[in-house]
Design an enzyme around this catalytic site. Structure first.
Site, PDB file in Angstrom:
ATOM      1  N   HIS A  59      39.594  44.012  43.064  1.00 61.03           N
ATOM      2  CA  HIS A  59      38.402  43.174  42.820  1.00 61.03           C
ATOM      3  C   HIS A  59      37.629  43.677  41.603  1.00 61.03           C
ATOM      4  CE1 HIS A  59      34.645  41.052  44.733  1.00 61.03           C
ATOM      5  NE2 HIS A  59      34.630  40.987  43.418  1.00 61.03           N
ATOM      6  N   HIS A  86      35.870  42.251  37.626  1.00 60.00           N
ATOM      7  CA  HIS A  86      35.508  41.131  36.740  1.00 60.00           C
ATOM      8  C   HIS A  86      35.746  41.593  35.309  1.00 60.00           C
ATOM      9  CE1 HIS A  86      33.645  38.830  40.026  1.00 60.00           C
ATOM     10  NE2 HIS A  86      33.329  40.028  40.502  1.00 60.00           N
ATOM     11  N   ASN A 123      36.121  34.024  38.205  1.00 58.73           N
ATOM     12  CA  ASN A 123      34.845  33.402  37.791  1.00 58.73           C
ATOM     13  C   ASN A 123      34.577  33.623  36.308  1.00 58.73           C
ATOM     14  OD1 ASN A 123      34.351  36.152  38.194  1.00 58.73           O
ATOM     15  ND2 ASN A 123      32.212  35.842  38.749  1.00 58.73           N
ATOM     16  N   HIS A 156      33.716  35.505  49.370  1.00 55.83           N
ATOM     17  CA  HIS A 156      32.412  36.056  48.980  1.00 55.83           C
ATOM     18  C   HIS A 156      31.432  35.470  49.990  1.00 55.83           C
ATOM     19  CE1 HIS A 156      29.095  36.905  45.958  1.00 55.83           C
ATOM     20  NE2 HIS A 156      28.531  35.999  46.732  1.00 55.83           N
ATOM     21  N   HIS A 187      33.514  42.829  49.436  1.00 58.71           N
ATOM     22  CA  HIS A 187      32.277  43.644  49.384  1.00 58.71           C
ATOM     23  C   HIS A 187      31.381  43.501  50.624  1.00 58.71           C
ATOM     24  CE1 HIS A 187      31.033  39.749  47.884  1.00 58.71           C
ATOM     25  NE2 HIS A 187      31.395  39.960  46.657  1.00 58.71           N
ATOM     26  N   ASP A 233      34.383  45.919  42.664  1.00 59.78           N
ATOM     27  CA  ASP A 233      33.593  44.757  42.233  1.00 59.78           C
ATOM     28  C   ASP A 233      32.968  45.049  40.857  1.00 59.78           C
ATOM     29  OD1 ASP A 233      32.312  42.316  42.091  1.00 59.78           O
ATOM     30  OD2 ASP A 233      30.788  42.780  43.598  1.00 59.78           O
ATOM     31  N   HIS A 278      27.705  43.709  32.663  1.00 63.37           N
ATOM     32  CA  HIS A 278      26.694  42.833  32.063  1.00 63.37           C
ATOM     33  C   HIS A 278      26.107  43.532  30.842  1.00 63.37           C
ATOM     34  CE1 HIS A 278      26.700  39.783  35.161  1.00 63.37           C
ATOM     35  NE2 HIS A 278      26.591  40.704  36.098  1.00 63.37           N
ATOM     36  N   PHE A 293      23.227  39.795  38.796  1.00 68.53           N
ATOM     37  CA  PHE A 293      23.704  40.712  39.833  1.00 68.53           C
ATOM     38  C   PHE A 293      24.953  41.447  39.325  1.00 68.53           C
ATOM     39  CE2 PHE A 293      21.561  37.331  42.244  1.00 68.53           C
ATOM     40  CZ  PHE A 293      20.863  38.042  43.201  1.00 68.53           C
TER      41      PHE A 293
HETATM   42 ZN   LIG Z   1      31.496  38.603  45.178  1.00 66.29          ZN
END
Ligand SMILES: [Zn+2]
Length: 434
Positions: free
Chosen positions: A62, A64, A96, A181, A234, A307, A311, A325
């Protein structure tokens, strides 16, 4: 491609039950031998792993990576550099992105970018719904055939029960997992952190535990018929752990993952409006942290996942309510898992290695590709861990493009000393230090 001998380490491979001091010989990208006394073999390079753990390459199911569409935060190139610095040889990227990973063409794009730019293996999770809009299922069978290793609308919950029922039925025949999620959206409107004493004091919108628990309860009920492999991402609350515990005891095909921050921090970390601790789901209370650790200890939670959510600094510099977040985790996860789980006595190193190798490999169907285990003849993905190395987390240790983590300045122990992906050394702590 060089030959490599990793000598004298404690080789732990939970998939095969191996736990012994041995050497690991690597040639042409594959493991050619595991056993004692291989130092006789001619090798271009010998790594002294005495005092270290030699494990299958770690897998994070997991992360991003923000590509395509968010390259100012992270890319496959930068995110995979962060991964290997943290000991990970395989990561699974969430869909995403912009656009969302909802077509075979976009999955092929990820595969091509990984091949051309990434320092580790990258496998995509397919978007469960078209455009991640939560309205209609994406072409599940097509995406499974095109290389998706799981399905999720991560970042958003499948809020509609009717749609969820259709997805469970559609995904079950693929044998892949659906990763939820868990966030009932009408309970979290305007919420910025855990609903509790700190959110009241700071005057911030509160996010109740029930937003997570209601979705888990609903989905477990919906899945009684389809028996899709259902995975809770998560997990953050005490009662969620109990729901998973009971469902697993009843034989339901359900798994759950915990993240480093939820295993260590509470909502107090948001004090002073610290946006580096703003994460979805939010950091909760001490009893939740203890429940997550107990869930790992008793086998309720079988997977660990960062996770990793990069950013940009200017985005995290916004007021708490407006800041995005998420926090980065790949470079620091191993040390933090060791602090939360091994140093506390919840589990020992062999189980921690299992939670980071064979278990996520099983979740994402990667065992069949020889990943998550040390097999002679298999891919030479190997992580050498110095379990006692003390270090302090600084911005210079972060190899990705973003720096958003509440753990900067933390003194930790345990670190990836060497990361080998397909027989190639992609991270060498001693060399990096010069
Ligand atoms: Zn999530």
């Amino acid at each position: 491609m060089e030959t490599l001998l990793i000598a004298g380490g404690r080789v732990i491979d939970p998939a095969s039950g191996l736990d012994a001091v041995a050497d690991v010989a690597i040639a042409a990208g594959r493991i050619v031998e595991i056993g004692p006394g291989l130092t006789r073999l001619p090798a271009a390079r010998v790594v002294d792993a005495s005092g270290c753990i030699v494990a299958p390459g770690l897998i994070d199911p997991h992360v991003h990576l923000r590509e395509p569409g968010g390259e100012h935060k992270e890319t496959l190139a930068t995110g995979s550099r962060a991964a290997v610095a943290g000991g990970f040889t395989t990561v699974c990227c969430m869909p995403n992105t912009v656009p969302a990973l909802d077509t075979p063409e976009l999955l092929a794009f990820i595969a091509a970018r990984a091949e051309a730019t990434a320092a580790c293996r990258v496998f995509p999770i397919g978007a469960a719904t078209k455009g991640r809009r939560g309205e209609e299922p994406s072409e599940i069978e097509l995406l499974a055939g095109a290389g998706a290793v799981g399905f999720s609308d991560d970042g958003d919950c499948i809020a509609s029960a009717g749609l969820m029922a259709r997805l469970l039925a559609a995904i079950a025949p693929t044998g892949l997992a659906f990763m939820q999620h868990c966030q009932e959206p009408t309970l979290t409107r305007g919420a910025a952190m855990h609903a509790g004493e700190v959110s009241v004091r700071l005057g911030l919108g509160g996010w109740p535990r029930a937003a997570e628990e209601i979705i888990i309860e609903r989905d477990l009920r919906l899945n009684r018929g389809p028996r899709c492999r259902y995975h809770v991402q998560h997990i953050s609350s005490e009662d969620s752990v109990d729901l998973i515990r009971r469902a697993r005891a009843a034989g339901q095909p359900v798994t759950a993952e915990a993240s480093p921050h939820h295993l260590l921090l509470t909502h107090e970390a948001c004090d002073g409006y610290d946006t580096s601790a703003k994460v979805n789901p939010p950091l909760r209370e001490r009893r939740d942290v203890e429940a997550l650790r107990a869930g790992v200890a008793d086998g309720t939670i079988t997977v660990l996942a960062t996770d990793h959510a990069p950013h940009a600094a200017d985005e995290k510099a916004l007021a708490f309510e407006e800041a995005p977040f998420g926090l980065v985790g790949l470079e620091t996860a191993l040390s933090l898992y060791a602090e939360a789980l091994v140093a506390t006595g919840a589990i020992a190193w062999p189980r921690l290695i299992a939670l980071l190798t064979v278990e996520p490999a099983r979740l994402c169907g990667l065992l069949g590709r020889g990943l998550g285990t040390l097999g002679v003849g298999g891919a030479a993905d190997v992580t050498v861990i110095d379990p006692d190395a003390p270090w302090t987390i600084t911005p210079a240790d972060l190899r990705g493009r973003s720096r958003n983590t509440p753990f900067l300045g933390r003194a930790v122990r345990g670190r990836a000393a060497l990361t080998v992906v397909g027989g190639v050394v992609r991270h060498d702590l001693a060399a990096a230090r010069g």
